[in-house]
Every structure is written in C-alpha cells, then in structure tokens.
Design a protein around this motif. Sequence first.
Motif, PDB file in Angstrom:
ATOM      1  N   VAL A   1       0.836  -1.194   0.000  1.00 48.27           N
ATOM      2  CA  VAL A   1       0.000   0.000   0.000  1.00 48.27           C
ATOM      3  C   VAL A   1       0.873   1.247   0.000  1.00 48.27           C
ATOM      4  O   VAL A   1       1.844   1.342   0.754  1.00 48.27           O
TER       5      VAL A   1
ATOM      6  N   LEU B   1       1.250   5.033   0.918  1.00 49.96           N
ATOM      7  CA  LEU B   1       0.657   5.975   1.874  1.00 49.96           C
ATOM      8  C   LEU B   1       1.111   7.392   1.575  1.00 49.96           C
ATOM      9  O   LEU B   1       2.293   7.639   1.339  1.00 49.96           O
TER      10      LEU B   1
ATOM     11  N   ILE C   1      -5.162   3.295  10.038  1.00 52.29           N
ATOM     12  CA  ILE C   1      -4.194   2.996   8.971  1.00 52.29           C
ATOM     13  C   ILE C   1      -4.068   1.483   8.787  1.00 52.29           C
ATOM     14  O   ILE C   1      -4.023   0.975   7.653  1.00 52.29           O
TER      15      ILE C   1
ATOM     16  N   ALA D   1      -6.958   0.237   6.825  1.00 51.94           N
ATOM     17  CA  ALA D   1      -6.851   0.581   5.407  1.00 51.94           C
ATOM     18  C   ALA D   1      -5.903  -0.369   4.688  1.00 51.94           C
ATOM     19  O   ALA D   1      -6.169  -0.799   3.549  1.00 51.94           O
TER      20      ALA D   1
ATOM     21  N   GLN E   1      -6.670  -3.769   1.694  1.00 54.20           N
ATOM     22  CA  GLN E   1      -6.044  -3.747   0.366  1.00 54.20           C
ATOM     23  C   GLN E   1      -4.857  -4.718   0.339  1.00 54.20           C
ATOM     24  O   GLN E   1      -3.696  -4.306   0.198  1.00 54.20           O
TER      25      GLN E   1
ATOM     26  N   CYS F   1      -3.476   4.686   0.424  1.00 54.55           N
ATOM     27  CA  CYS F   1      -4.095   5.219   1.644  1.00 54.55           C
ATOM     28  C   CYS F   1      -3.643   6.667   1.773  1.00 54.55           C
ATOM     29  O   CYS F   1      -2.441   6.959   1.675  1.00 54.55           O
TER      30      CYS F   1
ATOM     31  N   PHE G   1      -9.084   9.795   6.692  1.00 58.09           N
ATOM     32  CA  PHE G   1      -8.362   8.580   6.318  1.00 58.09           C
ATOM     33  C   PHE G   1      -9.115   7.970   5.133  1.00 58.09           C
ATOM     34  O   PHE G   1     -10.257   7.516   5.283  1.00 58.09           O
TER      35      PHE G   1
ATOM     36  N   ASP H   1      -9.012   5.297   1.658  1.00 57.37           N
ATOM     37  CA  ASP H   1      -8.310   4.189   1.014  1.00 57.37           C
ATOM     38  C   ASP H   1      -9.045   3.797  -0.258  1.00 57.37           C
ATOM     39  O   ASP H   1     -10.101   4.349  -0.579  1.00 57.37           O
TER      40      ASP H   1
END
Length: 652
Positions: A490, A492, A518, A521, A525, A531, A560, A562
Amino acid sequence: MLRERPGESGETNPVLQVRESDPVLLPGRATTNDRLSPSALSKPPPQGDLEKTVAAALAEPIDEMLPEHEALLTETLVQAVEALPANRGFLALVDLRTGELAVRFTLGEGWDQAKRTARVPISEQVGRGITTQVATTGKPYRCGNVLTDPYYIEFFSDVRSELAVPLIDRSGCTIGVLNVESPEYESFNEQDERHLMALANRAALALSLAHYQAREKALIEIGKGMSSETDLRELTSKITKVTTEILPAEDCSIFLWNRESGKLVLADSYGPLSSHIGDPDASYDLGYGLTGWVGLHRQSIRIVDPAKDPRWKGLYVELPPKELGAFLAVPICGHEELLGVLRAVRRHRSSQAFIPDEFTDADEDIMWTLASQIAISIENAHLMDRVIVSERMAALGEMSARTAHMMGNAIFGIKGQINEFEFLVADDLADKATTQELVEKIKRGIFRVEEMLQEFRDFVRSDQIRPVRVDLNSVVEQAARETLPADSKVVLSLSLLRELPLVKADPSKLHSAFAELIENAVAEQPNGGRCHVRTSLAEPRDLNEVYGRPLEKPHLKIEFLDEGPGVQRENKIKIFDPFYSTKAKGMGLGLSIVQGIIQAHKGTIKELGDEGCGARFVILLPVNGESAPRKNMSISPKQTDCPLHTLLEGET
C-alpha cells in the motif's frame, strides 16, 4: 430646524458633528493603566466564540445598537444650544475602562478633527478643565468669565462663558458631561442651568437604558453559550472571563464544592488568581473567610473595602488588601445542595474618585443570574456524566460476558493441547516435530488470550485521557511512520496543513486511534492500493456533514481514505459497535476503541465513503489551542524499488 446663531465671522452656518466611529463609552472592564484607542475599543481582541459575542454585545456603537438613542443624544445637544444663549456645544462620555472623557457629539463652528476626537485622561487632569471638574464632582458648573476661572482651559479663543452639567446614571455614577459655550460674558443663568440639567438627565436615562440592554444582550449570549457547553472546565473558564468583562471587575473566580475534601476549591479564575488553578490548597472551608461565609449561609455579600470586614481572612486574594476596592460573591446552588461560589473583586480606584468602587444592585442581579445558569450547567453536566457512566457500565457488562466466553473457548483449546502434550510425553510417544507443533499451538492460544485482554483493557481505558497541548500533524506523521509495514504493497501519502492550531489531547491515545485506522486501510487492500491521510480546518459543510448542524466552535478535520471495497451502507452504523467485525481476527473492538478515544476528546468520527469506492473515515476535533508554526508539512509518496516509501520535503 436649527436656530441660526452668528459666529465670529458673522456667518450663520451651524455645524452638527457626530462621531460615527467610536463605540458607546459605557462602563466596561476597569483595568489598571490600560489605555485603549477608539479603534481598539470598537474592535475587541480575538477571543473564543462566546467571549467574542459577549464583548461585541457590550461594545457596540449606539448608532448600530440603538438608533433611537443616537438620535435622542443628538437632539439633546441641538436643543441645548438652541434653547440657551450658546453658539457651540458638545457632549462627552466617560470611558470607565480608561478613565477618560471622550467627545462624542459636537455642534457649532470651529470643530476640527483633533477637537472632535479629543480624549481627556480625567485622573491626570483633576483640578484642570471645567468639563473634568464636572465629571469628577458630579455637579453642574457655571462660569460667567472663563478668563478669570481657575478651572478653565482654552479650547476655543472666542469662549467667554461656559455651562457644563453631568450625566448621572441610576447608580449615581457620572457617565458624561453636557457642555455649552458662548462668546458673551455672563451668558448663562440659574434657569439655563436647570434647563440644561433636565436635558442631561434625559440623555443619561437613554445611555443607562442602552447600557442595561447591552448587558441583557450579553447575558442572553452567555446563556446560549452555556447551554451548548458540556465541558465543565471550558464552561467555568468562559464564565469567569465574560463576567469580568460584563460587570466590570478586576477578577472573577469560581470555587466549586468538593464533596470528598469538604472544601470550596478554586476551579477557575480570570485574573491574578489564575496561577492557583489546580492547586488543591487554593480552597476555603465552609464558613471561613468571605467566600466560605457565602457558601455556608448561601447568601450573597456585596461590600466596599473587604479587607476591613471582620469575616475577611485574606487567604487567597486577587490583589493586595490595600488595593481591594469592592467584593461581590453569590452562592452557586443546585436543587438540593451547594455547588460553589462565584465571586468578583474591583481594584480601589483612588485616582479616579468619580468612578465608584462598589458593585451595584444591577451587578449583584447579574451575578445571581450567572450563578443560576452555572448551577444548571453543572447539574446537567453531572447528569450527562451519570448517563454516560451508566451506558458504559452496561456496555462493559455485556462486553465482559462476551469476552469471558471468547476467552473461555480459547483457554479450553489451550487446555486440550496441554493434555495432548502431557499424554505424548508420559508415554514417550512424542517426536520432535509433533512436540514442536503442539508448543506452537499453545503459544498461539496464549497470545490470542493476551490480545483479547489487551483489547478489553484498551476499550475500558479509551475514555481515560491525559490531555496536553498537541501538534496533531506530528501525531499523524508518527502514527503513519510507525504503523505501515515495511513490506506493505500500500502506498501511503499524507497532506498536513501548515500551522495547524494546537489541540488539547492525549497524544498516545490519538496515536493508537490513527494507527488502527491505517492498519484497517492496509488490511482492506491485501494486493496493494493507496491510503491517504490529510489534516485541515473543518469548514461549515464538514460540520453539517458530520454533526448534521452548524457549530460555532472551530474544529480540525482528519481524514483517512483508502481504495479498498469500502463499507456497505447497511453496516455504516454497526462498524463502531463492540464485537462487530468482518474480519476473522480480533474481537471486533478496534473501531469501538477508536470511537471512544475520539469522543473522550469531545470529537466525532464517521465513515462517509461511498460503497465500492473505498472507505473514508472523517474525524472532527474541537480547536482549543494556539497556532503551531511549522515548516512545510506536506508529505508525498516516493516510488522506489520498495512498494512504499514516504518522503518529507527536504529529506534525502
């Protein structure tokens, strides 16, 4: 129409001047040696919403607040100059905050900008100036020959006689002076003086009415602000500040009754006593000192020179005893018990003897009104606390039962594995691989129990915070760096608003909440995605979106986002419930803990994403700190051979 009077040049052109920019100079906060310019008076310093609204209610110009009184005061001056043998006149009002006389209305020839905006510091001009003499004595003054008068100070060269009378309010305080002048000697007689005094009394009545209406408006604003405030500490802070302004007073303090210690403990103060807030020794026994007497007898005290009162103890004082001019205190009473004492003090203003030290009946009425509002707010806050505690205990009861069941199942499994291990060892049937497998199962079972216990502890303690001044951007940044796995697929990215205002919060608890969001998220995924976390100031549409209504208090927004599957519409309400989870792992307390942490900070969290388009968790936290200057806080993703890296601007 104005009656025309010849000036020195023989022309007939009376000029009426009304200052439009100055505020109404009614009693405001009496400070020590504070000098405020007209512009400063009309624009109070930045404050909180309630304080700002109250200050505006007390400092509005007459022409904006009460047009009929502006017109009446203007007509008063016109009638004075028309009815008397005068060619010029003015009306000056006393500014009790600065001890100055400020010219407010002028009529006649010769008034330039400097004269129309004149402000005279009365305490520095005692014995000098006819207008000052009237303001300090509260008595009319008639002069037939200014050239030989001991008080006269030349303002216009053509003046030969002068008549000035005070504007006295209902409490006997001089709030202004009405003055007329003539180029002729002995122009004014006793009848003129009586006529001018009648006009001044009418003007004083109008000003007093404007003052009381301003106070009334301020009280209404206080009531509105208190009704929406649930934090007792914030409530007492606002009350002491606005009470100091509205009376006015040198300091206002609230002492709340503490059942455990049996004392009246200082809860808040706006002034010198503020340094003692939080000191457990800053307290009074019932009956001890003036404050204790008010609490014991549940009666008010309003006195001048409090240090001379036999009940005075001088335990915790706002000012040195010699400087204390007046004391006013009223009890804060609930339906069945004493809740506290609200008190205020004024400095002894010996250099401004025309301004009385004592509090008035109206001041005491205001204090009783505020005390009753405080009592209602305190009892409402206590009632809300009891409701919250009751609901939380019910939730904990249910949670304990469910946790015990889940832990019982886990422990039952561990016991079975231990029995199997003992059987194999006793009969010498265990090989190394089988033994190792059983040991690993037992470890996993123990770890699972430990995780459940930790989740339970986190849930129980989610509302227990230790707030300090916190830079929210730093907490978000740290949570992001420490939470994201190094091998995560992921990406970020963080967008953090520069100079974000500070918040009063528990950084460790917020760190845990942000880290949980977090982690969720990333978990949603597994094959990679994005994210995004961003901070900003909440706009009105954000407050409407989350709270469903506009709010006066400013908030910070943390989002937040995603690219996972998002939250199904029917589950949006459930996701914050304890034990609700779509994951096989965990007890389903993660988002419940996050919600508890945010609510403990007087904030709100909601999931506002569209199903199928990723989750969007929005957190709003109230602003209660100052600005925190920082360098560029924008964090952007950097694509490298690793699936994810974040890069602060300036990093290498």
